[in-house]
Design a protein around this motif. Structure first.
Motif, PDB file in Angstrom:
ATOM      1  N   GLY A 100      58.936 -57.263   4.667  1.00  0.00           N
ATOM      2  CA  GLY A 100      57.663 -57.322   5.365  1.00  0.00           C
ATOM      3  C   GLY A 100      56.765 -56.142   5.071  1.00  0.00           C
ATOM      4  N   VAL A 101      57.349 -55.006   4.771  1.00  0.00           N
ATOM      5  CA  VAL A 101      56.580 -53.795   4.511  1.00  0.00           C
ATOM      6  C   VAL A 101      55.947 -53.868   3.125  1.00  0.00           C
ATOM      7  N   ASP A 102      54.667 -53.579   3.045  1.00  0.00           N
ATOM      8  CA  ASP A 102      53.949 -53.603   1.789  1.00  0.00           C
ATOM      9  C   ASP A 102      54.485 -52.529   0.844  1.00  0.00           C
ATOM     10  N   PRO A 103      54.537 -52.798  -0.476  1.00  0.00           N
ATOM     11  CA  PRO A 103      55.064 -51.808  -1.429  1.00  0.00           C
ATOM     12  C   PRO A 103      54.403 -50.438  -1.327  1.00  0.00           C
ATOM     13  N   GLU A 104      53.107 -50.413  -1.022  1.00  0.00           N
ATOM     14  CA  GLU A 104      52.400 -49.131  -0.942  1.00  0.00           C
ATOM     15  C   GLU A 104      52.762 -48.335   0.305  1.00  0.00           C
ATOM     16  N   GLN A 105      53.469 -48.961   1.246  1.00  0.00           N
ATOM     17  CA  GLN A 105      53.829 -48.285   2.484  1.00  0.00           C
ATOM     18  C   GLN A 105      55.315 -47.926   2.553  1.00  0.00           C
ATOM     19  N   LEU A 106      56.014 -48.066   1.452  1.00  0.00           N
ATOM     20  CA  LEU A 106      57.442 -47.772   1.440  1.00  0.00           C
ATOM     21  C   LEU A 106      57.696 -46.270   1.475  1.00  0.00           C
ATOM     22  N   PRO A 107      58.831 -45.865   2.050  1.00  0.00           N
ATOM     23  CA  PRO A 107      59.195 -44.446   1.999  1.00  0.00           C
ATOM     24  C   PRO A 107      59.536 -44.030   0.574  1.00  0.00           C
ATOM     25  N   GLU A 108      59.572 -42.730   0.337  1.00  0.00           N
ATOM     26  CA  GLU A 108      59.808 -42.204  -1.010  1.00  0.00           C
ATOM     27  C   GLU A 108      61.160 -42.624  -1.577  1.00  0.00           C
ATOM     28  N   THR A 109      62.103 -42.948  -0.708  1.00  0.00           N
ATOM     29  CA  THR A 109      63.461 -43.284  -1.151  1.00  0.00           C
ATOM     30  C   THR A 109      63.609 -44.734  -1.603  1.00  0.00           C
ATOM     31  N   ILE A 110      62.537 -45.524  -1.481  1.00  0.00           N
ATOM     32  CA  ILE A 110      62.588 -46.938  -1.857  1.00  0.00           C
ATOM     33  C   ILE A 110      61.424 -47.246  -2.792  1.00  0.00           C
ATOM     34  N   LYS A 111      61.727 -47.932  -3.893  1.00  0.00           N
ATOM     35  CA  LYS A 111      60.711 -48.300  -4.869  1.00  0.00           C
ATOM     36  C   LYS A 111      60.623 -49.823  -4.974  1.00  0.00           C
ATOM     37  N   ALA A 112      59.409 -50.324  -5.157  1.00  0.00           N
ATOM     38  CA  ALA A 112      59.186 -51.751  -5.397  1.00  0.00           C
ATOM     39  C   ALA A 112      58.811 -51.919  -6.867  1.00  0.00           C
ATOM     40  N   ILE A 113      59.698 -52.563  -7.627  1.00  0.00           N
ATOM     41  CA  ILE A 113      59.530 -52.648  -9.079  1.00  0.00           C
ATOM     42  C   ILE A 113      59.541 -54.113  -9.507  1.00  0.00           C
ATOM     43  N   ASP A 114      58.597 -54.492 -10.356  1.00  0.00           N
ATOM     44  CA  ASP A 114      58.493 -55.890 -10.764  1.00  0.00           C
ATOM     45  C   ASP A 114      59.742 -56.326 -11.533  1.00  0.00           C
ATOM     46  N   TYR A 115      60.045 -57.619 -11.440  1.00  0.00           N
ATOM     47  CA  TYR A 115      61.286 -58.155 -11.997  1.00  0.00           C
ATOM     48  C   TYR A 115      61.449 -57.849 -13.478  1.00  0.00           C
TER      49      TYR A 115
END
Length: 313
Positions: A100-115
């Motif tokens: 639910g959390v938008d990629p731009e709002q993630l903490p520094e310890t979590i990255k959202a990376i395209d497949y």
């Protein structure tokens, strides 16, 4: 015809492509409507999170971890009630959910990376990449099929995420996989490669196209090659397949025997299409081609088709 099953290598070519290393026991025969709640109740349950074509990955020392505990997933806004059960591995139940959390709002310890980057950059091991393909494809199907195609009513997830049920008309809908033929047209000394306008400068690849209803794999290979390049094919042989979660396809890789060599390119489909000698292809694979030509990365089935032909005269 010679029966050669027992002469085949123990590891088939499909095991060497990206997204194909899934080791999860899917337990297809045990999927009940209570499968997800039961799995979530297990303290060992782990959840794979995705959102908007990206995989959420936890920084873990010098690498990444693709799995979250239930509490971690819920903290990222995951709707675990609508999670899907991928199956069970040696550590316990494995599920997938949309974060639910938008990629731009993630903490520094979590990255959202395209497949694509996850597999091309080797950020995860083969089994995790395979699980990602399963999760991404299923979640994309659910996102695109929330309403009944028969009556339009909102549908409900059943069977651990492998079925949607319409409470209004009783229709049942099942996840789909779209088959795509990807083919390398060859002679004994040359192969045909093309490039779309969206390709990176210098990249050439095998031709590909969706298999249509009522069509065999071989017929699709011949039709697509004729339509896109004007090349008629004789013999067609299957080589390998690859799960492709964009959004839920199966790439079916084949070789086709060219019967003519005069190219008639479909300009709406291809920016360029031409024959390459074996030496040129080997140079492209080594990224030493004089013209700057290169081929898709090693995780792509196109790469394996091209390399197999180039290295096996």
């Amino acid at each position: 015809m010679t029966f050669r099953l027992f002469d085949a290598p123990e590891r088939e070519p499909s095991q060497f492509v990206g997204f194909a290393g899934n080791r999860i026991d899917r337990q297809a025969e045990k999927r009940s409507d209570a499968a997800v709640p039961l799995a979530l109740a297990d303290p060992a349950a782990r959840i794979l999170l995705v959102r908007g074509g990206r995989s959420y990955l936890k920084l873990n020392g010098g690498g990444f971890d693709t799995y979250f505990a239930r509490e971690e997933a819920e903290a990222l806004g995951a709707g675990v009630a609508e999670a899907i059960l991928l199956g069970v591995d040696e550590h316990g139940p494995v599920l997938a959910a949309t974060a639910g959390v938008d990629p731009e709002q993630l903490p520094e310890t979590i990255k959202a990376i395209d497949y694509r980057s996850v597999y091309t950059q080797g950020l995860l091991g083969p089994s995790e990449i395979g699980a990602l393909a399963q999760a991404a494809s299923l979640l994309a199907w659910h996102a695109n099929h929330q309403f009944c195609g028969r009556c339009g009513h909102k549908t409900e997830i059943r069977a651990g995420g492998y079925k949607r049920h319409c409470p209004n008309c009783g229709a049942e809908h099942f996840p789909r996989t779209d088959p795509v033929a990807i083919m390398l047209t060859v002679t004994r000394e040359k192969c045909l490669l093309g490039r779309g306008a969206h390709f990176a400068p210098g990249m050439y690849s095998a031709l590909a196209g969706f298999i249509e209803p009522g069509e065999t794999i071989e017929a699709a290979v011949r039709r697509e090659t004729l339509e896109e390049a004007g090349i008629r094919l004789g013999r067609v042989v299957y080589h390998a397949s690859q799960p492709w979660p964009f959004p839920y396809s199966l790439m079916i890789g084949c070789f086709g025997e060219a019967l003519n060599q005069d190219i008639r390119r479909d300009e709406a489909e291809l920016e360029d299409c031409r024959w390459f000698s074996r030496d040129e292809v080997l140079a492209a694979l080594a990224k030493s081609h004089a013209g700057g030509v290169f081929v898709p990365p090693s995780g792509a089935i196109a790469h394996h088709l091209i390399r197999f032909w180039a290295e096996n005269p």
